[in-house]
Each structure stands twice: as structure tokens, then as C-alpha cells.
Design a protein around this motif. Structure first.
Motif, PDB file in Angstrom:
ATOM      1  N   LEU A  95     -25.859  24.471 -49.171  1.00 12.69           N
ATOM      2  CA  LEU A  95     -26.911  23.465 -49.277  1.00 12.69           C
ATOM      3  C   LEU A  95     -26.565  22.566 -50.454  1.00 12.69           C
ATOM      4  O   LEU A  95     -26.625  22.979 -51.610  1.00 12.69           O
ATOM      5  CB  LEU A  95     -28.273  24.139 -49.457  1.00 12.69           C
ATOM      6  CG  LEU A  95     -28.606  25.123 -48.337  1.00 12.69           C
ATOM      7  CD1 LEU A  95     -29.836  25.944 -48.679  1.00 12.69           C
ATOM      8  CD2 LEU A  95     -28.772  24.396 -47.021  1.00 12.69           C
ATOM      9  N   ILE A  96     -26.164  21.342 -50.130  1.00 14.83           N
ATOM     10  CA  ILE A  96     -25.601  20.422 -51.112  1.00 14.83           C
ATOM     11  C   ILE A  96     -26.647  19.406 -51.556  1.00 14.83           C
ATOM     12  O   ILE A  96     -27.312  18.772 -50.721  1.00 14.83           O
ATOM     13  CB  ILE A  96     -24.403  19.658 -50.503  1.00 14.83           C
ATOM     14  CG1 ILE A  96     -23.341  20.634 -50.019  1.00 14.83           C
ATOM     15  CG2 ILE A  96     -23.834  18.666 -51.497  1.00 14.83           C
ATOM     16  CD1 ILE A  96     -22.233  19.966 -49.235  1.00 14.83           C
ATOM     17  N   TRP A 102     -29.723   6.789 -45.332  1.00 14.95           N
ATOM     18  CA  TRP A 102     -30.469   6.309 -44.167  1.00 14.95           C
ATOM     19  C   TRP A 102     -30.524   7.364 -43.052  1.00 14.95           C
ATOM     20  O   TRP A 102     -31.451   7.395 -42.261  1.00 14.95           O
ATOM     21  CB  TRP A 102     -29.912   4.975 -43.643  1.00 14.95           C
ATOM     22  CG  TRP A 102     -28.496   5.045 -43.156  1.00 14.95           C
ATOM     23  CD1 TRP A 102     -27.377   4.768 -43.881  1.00 14.95           C
ATOM     24  CD2 TRP A 102     -28.041   5.417 -41.855  1.00 14.95           C
ATOM     25  NE1 TRP A 102     -26.253   4.950 -43.122  1.00 14.95           N
ATOM     26  CE2 TRP A 102     -26.629   5.348 -41.853  1.00 14.95           C
ATOM     27  CE3 TRP A 102     -28.675   5.798 -40.677  1.00 14.95           C
ATOM     28  CZ2 TRP A 102     -25.862   5.650 -40.743  1.00 14.95           C
ATOM     29  CZ3 TRP A 102     -27.897   6.097 -39.565  1.00 14.95           C
ATOM     30  CH2 TRP A 102     -26.525   6.019 -39.606  1.00 14.95           C
ATOM     31  N   MET A 103     -29.519   8.274 -42.994  1.00 11.74           N
ATOM     32  CA  MET A 103     -29.550   9.315 -41.966  1.00 11.74           C
ATOM     33  C   MET A 103     -30.540  10.422 -42.299  1.00 11.74           C
ATOM     34  O   MET A 103     -31.014  11.121 -41.410  1.00 11.74           O
ATOM     35  CB  MET A 103     -28.160   9.938 -41.781  1.00 11.74           C
ATOM     36  CG  MET A 103     -27.172   9.025 -41.084  1.00 11.74           C
ATOM     37  SD  MET A 103     -25.637   9.890 -40.688  1.00 11.74           S
ATOM     38  CE  MET A 103     -24.793   9.866 -42.264  1.00 11.74           C
ATOM     39  N   ASP A 104     -30.823  10.591 -43.591  1.00 15.56           N
ATOM     40  CA  ASP A 104     -31.774  11.605 -44.038  1.00 15.56           C
ATOM     41  C   ASP A 104     -32.223  11.239 -45.446  1.00 15.56           C
ATOM     42  O   ASP A 104     -31.437  11.302 -46.381  1.00 15.56           O
ATOM     43  CB  ASP A 104     -31.127  12.986 -44.027  1.00 15.56           C
ATOM     44  CG  ASP A 104     -32.126  14.098 -44.331  1.00 15.56           C
ATOM     45  OD1 ASP A 104     -33.304  13.794 -44.624  1.00 15.56           O
ATOM     46  OD2 ASP A 104     -31.722  15.267 -44.282  1.00 15.56           O
ATOM     47  N   ASP A 136     -29.721  26.366 -36.569  1.00 17.18           N
ATOM     48  CA  ASP A 136     -31.156  26.679 -36.497  1.00 17.18           C
ATOM     49  C   ASP A 136     -31.754  26.827 -37.889  1.00 17.18           C
ATOM     50  O   ASP A 136     -32.878  26.387 -38.139  1.00 17.18           O
ATOM     51  CB  ASP A 136     -31.393  27.948 -35.685  1.00 17.18           C
ATOM     52  CG  ASP A 136     -31.199  27.761 -34.195  1.00 17.18           C
ATOM     53  OD1 ASP A 136     -31.071  26.603 -33.733  1.00 17.18           O
ATOM     54  OD2 ASP A 136     -31.154  28.786 -33.480  1.00 17.18           O
ATOM     55  N   GLU A 137     -31.011  27.444 -38.813  1.00 11.70           N
ATOM     56  CA  GLU A 137     -31.505  27.594 -40.179  1.00 11.70           C
ATOM     57  C   GLU A 137     -31.605  26.235 -40.869  1.00 11.70           C
ATOM     58  O   GLU A 137     -32.579  25.970 -41.585  1.00 11.70           O
ATOM     59  CB  GLU A 137     -30.613  28.543 -40.985  1.00 11.70           C
ATOM     60  CG  GLU A 137     -31.044  28.733 -42.425  1.00 11.70           C
ATOM     61  CD  GLU A 137     -32.423  29.360 -42.596  1.00 11.70           C
ATOM     62  OE1 GLU A 137     -32.982  29.226 -43.711  1.00 11.70           O
ATOM     63  OE2 GLU A 137     -32.956  29.971 -41.643  1.00 11.70           O
ATOM     64  N   ALA A 138     -30.629  25.363 -40.663  1.00 14.61           N
ATOM     65  CA  ALA A 138     -30.713  24.013 -41.234  1.00 14.61           C
ATOM     66  C   ALA A 138     -31.937  23.284 -40.676  1.00 14.61           C
ATOM     67  O   ALA A 138     -32.692  22.651 -41.424  1.00 14.61           O
ATOM     68  CB  ALA A 138     -29.431  23.234 -40.942  1.00 14.61           C
ATOM     69  N   ARG A 139     -32.127  23.382 -39.389  1.00 12.06           N
ATOM     70  CA  ARG A 139     -33.281  22.746 -38.740  1.00 12.06           C
ATOM     71  C   ARG A 139     -34.587  23.308 -39.307  1.00 12.06           C
ATOM     72  O   ARG A 139     -35.524  22.572 -39.605  1.00 12.06           O
ATOM     73  CB  ARG A 139     -33.203  22.953 -37.230  1.00 12.06           C
ATOM     74  CG  ARG A 139     -34.243  22.183 -36.440  1.00 12.06           C
ATOM     75  CD  ARG A 139     -34.072  22.362 -34.935  1.00 12.06           C
ATOM     76  NE  ARG A 139     -32.898  21.642 -34.474  1.00 12.06           N
ATOM     77  CZ  ARG A 139     -31.815  22.191 -33.928  1.00 12.06           C
ATOM     78  NH1 ARG A 139     -31.736  23.498 -33.745  1.00 12.06           N
ATOM     79  NH2 ARG A 139     -30.805  21.449 -33.546  1.00 12.06           N
ATOM     80  N   ARG A 140     -34.661  24.628 -39.471  1.00 14.24           N
ATOM     81  CA  ARG A 140     -35.862  25.272 -40.010  1.00 14.24           C
ATOM     82  C   ARG A 140     -36.175  24.753 -41.412  1.00 14.24           C
ATOM     83  O   ARG A 140     -37.333  24.609 -41.793  1.00 14.24           O
ATOM     84  CB  ARG A 140     -35.663  26.787 -40.041  1.00 14.24           C
ATOM     85  CG  ARG A 140     -36.912  27.573 -40.441  1.00 14.24           C
ATOM     86  CD  ARG A 140     -36.620  29.040 -40.639  1.00 14.24           C
ATOM     87  NE  ARG A 140     -35.850  29.333 -41.837  1.00 14.24           N
ATOM     88  CZ  ARG A 140     -36.315  29.277 -43.092  1.00 14.24           C
ATOM     89  NH1 ARG A 140     -37.556  28.923 -43.324  1.00 14.24           N
ATOM     90  NH2 ARG A 140     -35.535  29.570 -44.108  1.00 14.24           N
ATOM     91  N   LYS A 144     -31.572  17.233 -41.884  1.00 13.27           N
ATOM     92  CA  LYS A 144     -31.270  16.364 -40.748  1.00 13.27           C
ATOM     93  C   LYS A 144     -29.787  16.073 -40.562  1.00 13.27           C
ATOM     94  O   LYS A 144     -29.385  15.561 -39.530  1.00 13.27           O
ATOM     95  CB  LYS A 144     -32.049  15.057 -40.884  1.00 13.27           C
ATOM     96  CG  LYS A 144     -33.559  15.257 -40.773  1.00 13.27           C
ATOM     97  CD  LYS A 144     -34.301  13.952 -40.961  1.00 13.27           C
ATOM     98  CE  LYS A 144     -35.786  14.118 -40.834  1.00 13.27           C
ATOM     99  NZ  LYS A 144     -36.394  15.008 -41.817  1.00 13.27           N
ATOM    100  N   VAL A 145     -28.964  16.373 -41.566  1.00  8.79           N
ATOM    101  CA  VAL A 145     -27.535  16.116 -41.472  1.00  8.79           C
ATOM    102  C   VAL A 145     -26.787  17.415 -41.789  1.00  8.79           C
ATOM    103  O   VAL A 145     -26.967  17.996 -42.858  1.00  8.79           O
ATOM    104  CB  VAL A 145     -27.079  14.997 -42.435  1.00  8.79           C
ATOM    105  CG1 VAL A 145     -25.575  14.795 -42.345  1.00  8.79           C
ATOM    106  CG2 VAL A 145     -27.809  13.690 -42.124  1.00  8.79           C
TER     107      VAL A 145
END
Length: 181
Positions: A95-96, A102-104, A136-140, A144-145
Motif C-alpha cells: 500500500l503505497i 485524476w484516476m484516484d 478484492d482486498e484493494a477493492r474492500r 481504485k488503482v
């Protein structure tokens, strides 16, 4: 062997081999797994033909404390797949801290890394299951990127799952020529 939460992988639909997803358990990596993750990372690079022994030793020596720190502070989430007590695959998500874009507009991105499946267990759907788990974990988390560096072996899997090439470039500052104007 490290602890962590254990959960079963989702079923691999349509696969008819000697293994089933129910035969594997996936657990979250913990700080005590740093050496194991480094070993998988080294094997990943060796398998892709990047096997300079001196560079691999130096990478492992620097990677172990790096990943241990991030496992401890939560900025690296890792998953390890086991068959019984044997770890046969793994993957990570870093997790950076990233400037809003603009994308997130949120200041965090997910970078996937260290995807590795032991050669004896390739073709069982483990890389796909790890990829699905990480996305799925990123989405949770509301990210968004999600990005990654794909080896020639991983590119087909990532492309099938919606990853697209970008226009990013790299400059290696390791004693090479100076940039030309």
C-alpha cells in the motif's frame, strides 16, 4: 512457520486435476514470514532468468528487513498458500503513499508484487486465486488503482483479469550513461 488467519481458497471452476482448491489453505503473512517471502521473491526472479547470485544475495539481505517492517506496520499485506504445512505459493500487496491523481483522488495505491507458485503446483489456479484475493482486498479498502510489474509468465493472467499496459518508463541509475538532451 508464521501464524495469521487461515482461510480456504475459493474453488477453481472447470479444473479437473489431482488438486482441488479445498486442498489448499491461504493465510495472511506475518512479520515472522519475512525470510520465507524473501525466498519466494528470489525464486521468482531466478525462474524468470534474473539469477545473478551476488545480486540475489544482496536483494534478499535488503528485502527481509524491508518487508518485515511493512508487514508490521500494515503497509504490506501478504498471503501464503499452504498444502498442509508446506507453503506452495504467495503474493503481496504494498500500500503505497501516492499523490492524489485524476484516476484516484485518494492518496494510496496498491502495488502487487511477489507472486510466486512453486513449480510443482503451477497450473492449479493458485496465482489466479491470489490475484483475486489481492484485488478484492484493494477493492474492500476503496483503492481504485492497482498496479504491478508483470513477468512474461504473469502477463497473460493479468491481461485476462483486466490489467492493461501503461506508458510508464524506467531509468536505471546504476552507473550507466547520463541522460541525453
Amino acid at each position: 512457520m508464521g501464524g495469521g488467519i487461515v482461510f480456504h481458497l475459493n474453488g477453481c471452476s472447470g479444473w479437473d486435476g489431482p488438486y482441488t482448491a479445498a486442498m489448499f489453505d491461504t493465510r495472511l503473512a506475518v512479520a515472522e514470514d519475512a525470510e520465507l517471502i524473501a525466498e519466494q521473491r528470489c525464486r521468482m526472479f531466478v525462474d524468470s532468468g534474473q539469477s545473478d547470485e551476488g545480486q540475489m544475495r544482496l536483494m534478499v539481505a535488503n528485502f527481509v528487513p524491508w518487508v518485515r517492517t511493512r508487514l508490521t506496520d500494515g503497509s504490506y499485506v501478504g498471503w501464503l498458500v499452504q498444502e498442509g504445512e508446506q507453503v506452495v505459493a504467495g503474493a503481496g500487496m504494498w500500500l503505497i503513499d501516492f499523490p492524489p491523481h485524476w484516476m484516484d483522488p485518494e492518496p494510496v495505491r496498491a502495488y502487487l508484487l511477489n507472486f510466486y507458485v512453486d513449480p510443482a503446483f503451477r497450473g492449479e489456479g493458485l496465482a489466479y486465486e491470489l490475484l483475486t484475493t489481492a484485488v478484492d482486498e484493494a477493492r474492500r479498502r476503496g483503492i481504485k488503482v492497482v498496479s504491478l510489474h508483470a513477468s512474461k509468465f504473469g502477463k497473460p493472467l493479468y491481461a485476462r483479469n483486466g490489467f492493461e499496459p501503461t506508458n510508464e518508463m524506467i531509468l536505471r541509475l546504476n552507473g550507466g550513461e547520463a541522460p541525453q538532451g
